[in-house]
Design an enzyme around this catalytic site. Structure first.
Site, PDB file in Angstrom:
ATOM      1  CB  SER A 176      -0.959   0.015   1.196  1.00 34.85           C
ATOM      2  OG  SER A 176      -0.238   0.099   2.410  1.00 34.85           O
TER       3      SER A 176
ATOM      4  CG  HIS B 100      -1.494   3.744   5.031  1.00 32.96           C
ATOM      5  ND1 HIS B 100      -2.820   3.384   4.991  1.00 32.96           N
ATOM      6  CD2 HIS B 100      -0.824   2.776   4.362  1.00 32.96           C
ATOM      7  CE1 HIS B 100      -2.940   2.236   4.328  1.00 32.96           C
ATOM      8  NE2 HIS B 100      -1.746   1.847   3.943  1.00 32.96           N
TER       9      HIS B 100
ATOM     10  CG  ASP C 189      -5.826   4.540   5.636  1.00 29.24           C
ATOM     11  OD1 ASP C 189      -5.661   4.152   4.466  1.00 29.24           O
ATOM     12  OD2 ASP C 189      -4.915   4.543   6.476  1.00 29.24           O
TER      13      ASP C 189
END
Length: 141
Positions: A32, A80, A105
């Site tokens: 990701s 992230h 997210d």
């Protein structure tokens, strides 16, 4: 047999250093965040609370920082990037997104959910490529 205390102490010191270093390394489990880092890479992190030592303040993170946080939508910590910071009803909230994901997210994140921040040198994230694959394999990931 005589015990060499200097040697014993040196082994204990090495063990402590290794254990502390291991607590500051995080294996990447997904793609990701590509191309910043890849599955199987290891990132160096600083901790919000390392046995009472506050290596950084989660409330001081900025847009562009890569953080590890406890997500409400996933059962593992997520690594992230912060893409926006906003105030919602007097609470600072962070919008976070994987670089390789199409959307942010699903939920905003509060500072108390942020547990680690990926270390940077200059503008570069500290990444050790590929050596985390053994850990992924051993954990069945």
């Amino acid at each position: 047999m005589e015990i060499d205390y200097k040697e014993l102490v040196s082994y204990v010191i090495i063990l402590v250093i290794v254990l502390i270093a291991a607590q500051h390394l995080n294996v990447v489990v997904s793609g990701s965040m590509e191309p910043a880092f890849y599955r199987g890479d290891i990132v160096l992190v600083e901790k919000a609370d390392f046995f009472g030592i506050h290596e950084f303040d989660p409330a001081s993170v900025e847009v562009g920082d890569v953080v590890v946080y406890n997500a409400a939508w996933y059962d593992q910590p997520v690594i992230h990037r912060i893409i926006n910071i906003t105030d919602i009803n007097g609470t600072t909230m962070y919008m976070i997104k994987g670089d390789n994901n199409d959307r942010p997210d699903p939920y905003y994140v509060k500072a108390d959910q942020i547990t680690e921040k990926v270390v940077t040198l200059g503008d570069n994230l500290v990444v050790i490529p590929k050596i985390g694959y053994l850990s992924l394999w051993l954990r069945g990931l």
